[in-house]
Write a protein that holds these residues in place. Structure first.
Motif, PDB file in Angstrom:
ATOM      1  N   TYR A   1      12.344 -12.059   5.895  1.00  0.00           N
ATOM      2  CA  TYR A   1      13.784 -12.058   5.027  1.00  0.00           C
ATOM      3  C   TYR A   1      13.565 -11.361   3.626  1.00  0.00           C
ATOM      4  CZ  TYR A   1      14.806 -15.904   8.377  1.00  0.00           C
ATOM      5  OH  TYR A   1      14.869 -16.664   9.293  1.00  0.00           O
ATOM      6  N   VAL A   2      12.548 -10.664   3.336  1.00  0.00           N
ATOM      7  CA  VAL A   2      12.361 -10.180   2.182  1.00  0.00           C
ATOM      8  C   VAL A   2      11.503  -8.824   2.247  1.00  0.00           C
ATOM      9  CG1 VAL A   2      12.268 -12.065   0.524  1.00  0.00           C
ATOM     10  CG2 VAL A   2      10.124 -11.378   1.461  1.00  0.00           C
ATOM     11  N   THR A   3      11.244  -8.562   3.618  1.00  0.00           N
ATOM     12  CA  THR A   3      10.497  -7.233   3.798  1.00  0.00           C
ATOM     13  C   THR A   3      10.601  -6.788   5.299  1.00  0.00           C
ATOM     14  OG1 THR A   3       8.382  -6.068   3.606  1.00  0.00           O
ATOM     15  CG2 THR A   3       8.183  -8.258   4.342  1.00  0.00           C
ATOM     16  N   SER A   4      10.727  -5.670   5.288  1.00  0.00           N
ATOM     17  CA  SER A   4      10.527  -5.143   6.789  1.00  0.00           C
ATOM     18  C   SER A   4       9.304  -4.393   7.177  1.00  0.00           C
ATOM     19  CB  SER A   4      11.950  -4.224   7.004  1.00  0.00           C
ATOM     20  OG  SER A   4      11.703  -3.045   6.038  1.00  0.00           O
ATOM     21  N   ALA A   5       8.498  -4.158   6.272  1.00  0.00           N
ATOM     22  CA  ALA A   5       7.086  -3.601   6.175  1.00  0.00           C
ATOM     23  C   ALA A   5       6.326  -4.408   7.289  1.00  0.00           C
ATOM     24  CB  ALA A   5       6.528  -3.648   5.210  1.00  0.00           C
ATOM     25  N   ARG A   6       5.152  -3.680   7.531  1.00  0.00           N
ATOM     26  CA  ARG A   6       4.110  -4.379   8.447  1.00  0.00           C
ATOM     27  C   ARG A   6       3.291  -5.309   7.370  1.00  0.00           C
ATOM     28  NH1 ARG A   6       2.961   0.960   9.639  1.00  0.00           N
ATOM     29  NH2 ARG A   6       1.130   0.984   8.140  1.00  0.00           N
TER      30      ARG A   6
ATOM     31  N   LEU B   1       0.772  -1.122   0.120  1.00  0.00           N
ATOM     32  CA  LEU B   1      -0.004  -0.048   0.017  1.00  0.00           C
ATOM     33  C   LEU B   1       0.970   1.449  -0.025  1.00  0.00           C
ATOM     34  CD1 LEU B   1      -2.622  -1.096   2.640  1.00  0.00           C
ATOM     35  CD2 LEU B   1      -2.694  -1.504   0.166  1.00  0.00           C
ATOM     36  N   ASP B   2       0.309   2.469  -0.096  1.00  0.00           N
ATOM     37  CA  ASP B   2       1.096   3.618  -0.335  1.00  0.00           C
ATOM     38  C   ASP B   2       1.929   3.920   1.224  1.00  0.00           C
ATOM     39  OD1 ASP B   2       0.130   4.188  -2.949  1.00  0.00           O
ATOM     40  OD2 ASP B   2      -1.567   5.261  -2.380  1.00  0.00           O
ATOM     41  N   ASP B   3       1.232   3.512   2.073  1.00  0.00           N
ATOM     42  CA  ASP B   3       1.871   3.769   3.471  1.00  0.00           C
ATOM     43  C   ASP B   3       2.964   2.503   3.540  1.00  0.00           C
ATOM     44  OD1 ASP B   3       0.465   1.403   3.999  1.00  0.00           O
ATOM     45  OD2 ASP B   3      -0.719   2.421   5.745  1.00  0.00           O
TER      46      ASP B   3
ATOM     47  N   THR C   1       2.548  -0.895   3.911  1.00  0.00           N
ATOM     48  CA  THR C   1       1.985  -1.928   4.606  1.00  0.00           C
ATOM     49  C   THR C   1       2.061  -2.771   3.549  1.00  0.00           C
ATOM     50  OG1 THR C   1       0.763  -0.668   6.409  1.00  0.00           O
ATOM     51  CG2 THR C   1       0.084  -3.022   5.808  1.00  0.00           C
ATOM     52  N   LEU C   2       2.615  -4.254   3.789  1.00  0.00           N
ATOM     53  CA  LEU C   2       2.419  -5.272   2.571  1.00  0.00           C
ATOM     54  C   LEU C   2       1.020  -5.985   2.998  1.00  0.00           C
ATOM     55  CD1 LEU C   2       3.905  -6.904   0.612  1.00  0.00           C
ATOM     56  CD2 LEU C   2       4.937  -8.402   2.164  1.00  0.00           C
ATOM     57  N   VAL C   3       0.481  -6.343   2.005  1.00  0.00           N
ATOM     58  CA  VAL C   3      -1.161  -6.866   1.840  1.00  0.00           C
ATOM     59  C   VAL C   3      -1.036  -8.308   1.418  1.00  0.00           C
ATOM     60  CG1 VAL C   3      -3.557  -6.770   1.429  1.00  0.00           C
ATOM     61  CG2 VAL C   3      -2.350  -4.780   2.076  1.00  0.00           C
ATOM     62  N   VAL C   4      -1.392  -9.451   2.374  1.00  0.00           N
ATOM     63  CA  VAL C   4      -1.234 -10.624   1.979  1.00  0.00           C
ATOM     64  C   VAL C   4      -2.699 -11.332   2.047  1.00  0.00           C
ATOM     65  CG1 VAL C   4      -0.454 -13.107   2.338  1.00  0.00           C
ATOM     66  CG2 VAL C   4       1.094 -11.151   2.844  1.00  0.00           C
ATOM     67  N   PRO C   5      -3.368 -11.294   0.776  1.00  0.00           N
ATOM     68  CA  PRO C   5      -4.882 -11.560   0.929  1.00  0.00           C
ATOM     69  C   PRO C   5      -5.081 -13.245   0.494  1.00  0.00           C
ATOM     70  CG  PRO C   5      -4.252 -10.750  -1.204  1.00  0.00           C
ATOM     71  CD  PRO C   5      -2.907 -10.892  -0.543  1.00  0.00           C
ATOM     72  N   LEU C   6      -5.839 -13.906   1.651  1.00  0.00           N
ATOM     73  CA  LEU C   6      -5.930 -15.174   1.240  1.00  0.00           C
ATOM     74  C   LEU C   6      -7.148 -15.772   1.235  1.00  0.00           C
ATOM     75  CD1 LEU C   6      -3.434 -16.353   4.407  1.00  0.00           C
ATOM     76  CD2 LEU C   6      -2.916 -16.401   1.921  1.00  0.00           C
ATOM     77  N   THR C   7      -7.644 -16.733   0.849  1.00  0.00           N
ATOM     78  CA  THR C   7      -8.840 -17.256   0.411  1.00  0.00           C
ATOM     79  C   THR C   7      -8.977 -18.776   0.973  1.00  0.00           C
ATOM     80  OG1 THR C   7     -10.900 -17.288  -0.620  1.00  0.00           O
ATOM     81  CG2 THR C   7      -8.885 -17.756  -1.757  1.00  0.00           C
TER      82      THR C   7
END
Length: 578
Positions: free
Chosen positions: A280-285, A247-249, A251-257
């Motif tokens: 190991y690949v992101t420091s984001a929320r 997202l612009d802020d 935040t990394l979004v992981v959408p599951l179903t």
């Protein structure tokens, strides 16, 4: 836009004219290219860059070499390597997802069989195959001669091109290391109630796509080396609902179903599996969603420090500094004094020993006449004699999360001691055929999560997975690590869940660190050590302790000079709990 790899008619005519001129001065092509070290390419191309044609009048040997070097260059659909193919092969080549990794030093040589016609040559790639990146992006070690034959044919414009490209991709070790990044993808171990890293390799660029590639690996399940030893909480019917995105802020979004009916405790474990892998690949929320709502109610966003310490029960208490076996007795590494009870006062002739992870129990291999036998009990007290014995027993190892003690009897039978409800130690069998058929086992060590064992067999280092099926336990998928560079191994221990420290008889590299999949080996500084180094103990966040002919030495980093242990003793064998 896909890379443009074809030239216009005018360019082809000009190339043909230049080829005729240059060919007039070139009566022969070389018989063999000289082996050379191929440096890792500095990747400057982007996906949309135009891929140039090979140099005019390139000879078949150089053509095939350049083809291998171009395998991992950026571009869609292996465009850089495809440029070395003839037009039909460019259109039809569909290489598999497997990648064979060869040593940087390799040569190309013409096949000894006469070519079918003057316009066709068969080129052999001559080198060493060190391993394969399989369909699950896991490294499978190997060390054999690279067997790759490539047919090249002179085209209508007198230029050599490859006409039968290999079904699998081939790349050098340097190019692989530059273009792929290792990621310890996490899976859950029910036996030890913790997460186990499964070392996998993903394309490093573009960096923005790394989280999505890691999530694909998570959903596809563990690699073959851990199949049956761990559980994939994100298996079917769980899927990625849409692209993993930022997202612009930030935040990394992981959408599951596909999570309908999953209880909250499993949802927490799923969140942990995702966060531990993506760290190991992101420091984001990390915002984890299930059908648009938070995976865990009232907890949409996650960071690493939001997770409980799943490995706390498997970690060594800071007060437990380790022990050592010296002259048939067990002493403390913290002060050098003998431990209480017959294990320390000479009541037993101790050959080797292991302390439980909580420090409360001791397993001892005792010499008795011309044989050895196993004792287990509370530290500082008499140790019960078990039914396990023979001509030899490997140093005991405690199985994490279970309280079991394992040792190898006479090199070929893995004994498993279990404490029954009545307080008696009972011997059970382990199906270790896959491992013992490689030879006699002289050392066996459990990983700190209990999902793997490391073994020394005929001076070689092996790793196998621990598969539990009801009451039966098996050692599966044995892998030989670094067979060329790692010989005469005498002892091994786990410095991390996915890393080992081995000691060898080699004076040039007596102590080495090896990744659990064997993809990488690094030598520790050998300064101050006196061959032969014969023992090692290691654990996460603990200094490594090795034993040589003069005593005990410690170090923590690869380049660090070994320092004398504060309570060093000649002929001591050190061991941390576990």
């Amino acid at each position: 836009m896909k890379p443009h790899v074809f030239r216009g008619t005018a360019a082809k005519l000009l190339l043909a004219v230049l080829s005729l001129v240059l060919l007039a001065g070139c009566a022969n092509v070389p018989l063999e290219s000289q082996p050379m070290v191929v440096p890792g390419e500095r990747q400057g191309q982007s996906v949309g860059d135009v891929v140039p044609e090979p140099p005019p009048n390139i000879d078949p040997l150089s053509l095939v070499r350049a083809f291998v070097e171009a395998t991992l260059k950026p571009g869609q659909n292996n465009a850089a390597a495809r440029a070395y193919l003839d037009e039909q092969s460019r259109a039809n080549w569909r290489p598999s997802r497997s990648l064979t990794i060869i040593q940087d030093t390799f040569g190309t040589v013409y096949d000894t069989a006469p070519p079918p016609d003057p316009g066709t040559q068969v080129v052999n790639v001559r080198g060493i195959d060190i391993g394969t990146l399989d369909q699950n992006s896991a490294f499978v070690p190997d060390y054999t001669s690279a067997l790759l034959q490539v047919k090249v044919r002179k085209q209508a414009n007198n230029q050599w091109r490859i006409v039968d490209p290999p079904a699998d991709l081939y790349a050098t070790q340097s190019d692989f290391s530059e273009n792929y990044t290792p990621v310890p993808v996490s899976f859950y171990s029910e036996s030890s109630a913790t997460f186990v890293p499964d070392r996998r390799y993903v394309v490093a660029k573009p960096q923005s796509g790394l989280p999505g590639r890691v999530m694909d690996l998570l959903l596809s399940g563990p690699s073959a080396s851990l199949a049956g030893a761990v559980k994939n909480l994100l298996g079917e019917p769980v899927e990625i609902d849409s692209n993993v995105k930022s997202l612009d802020d930030g935040t990394l979004v992981v959408p599951l179903t596909g999570l309908s009916g999953v209880p909250d405790d499993i949802r927490h474990l799923m969140a942990a599996q995702i966060v531990l892998s993506l760290q190991y690949v992101t420091s984001a929320r990390i915002r984890i969603l299930a059908d648009g709502a938070p995976l865990v109610p009232n907890h949409p966003d996650w960071r690493r420090n939001d997770l409980p310490a799943y490995d706390a029960a498997l970690s060594i208490n800071v007060d437990l500094q380790g022990l050592m076996t010296v002259g048939g007795r067990i002493r403390s590494l913290s002060d050098g004094n003998p431990v209480a009870g017959p294990a320390g006062n000479g009541g037993y002739d101790v050959v080797s020993a292991a302390q439980s992870i909580d420090g409360k129990r001791l397993a001892v291999v005792e010499r008795s006449g011309g044989a050895v036998r196993l004792r287990i009990g509370d530290l500082g007290h008499d140790l019960a004699l078990t039914t396990l014995g023979g001509s030899s027993l490997t140093r005991p190892t405690w199985r994490p999360g279970t309280g079991e003690v394992w040792t190898v009897v006479d090199g070929l039978s893995v004994g498993r001691m279990v404490l029954d409800p009545n307080g008696h130690w009972t011997a059970l069998t382990v199906n270790a055929t896959d491992l013992t058929q490689q030879g006699a086992i002289t050392e066996l060590r459990f990983s700190r999560d209990g999902a793997r064992v490391a073994a020394v067999i005929k001076g070689e280092l092996w790793v196998a997975s621990v598969v539990v099926n009801g009451d039966s336990v098996s050692l599966r998928e044995p892998r030989l690590l670094q067979p060329h560079d790692l010989e005469d191994v005498v002892d091994v221990d786990w410095v991390a869940q996915d890393g080992l420290v081995a000691v060898t008889k080699s004076p040039s590299q007596p102590v080495v660190r090896v990744t659990v999949d064997g993809q990488r080996i690094d030598a520790f500084n050998s300064s101050n050590l006196t061959p032969t180094v014969h023992g090692v103990t290691a654990a996460p966040n603990r200094p490594i302790v090795v034993a040589d002919t003069s005593g005990l030495w410690t170090a923590s980093e690869l380049g660090e000079v070994w320092r004398p242990h504060s309570h060093t003793m000649k002929d001591a064998d050190p061991f941390y709990p576990g």
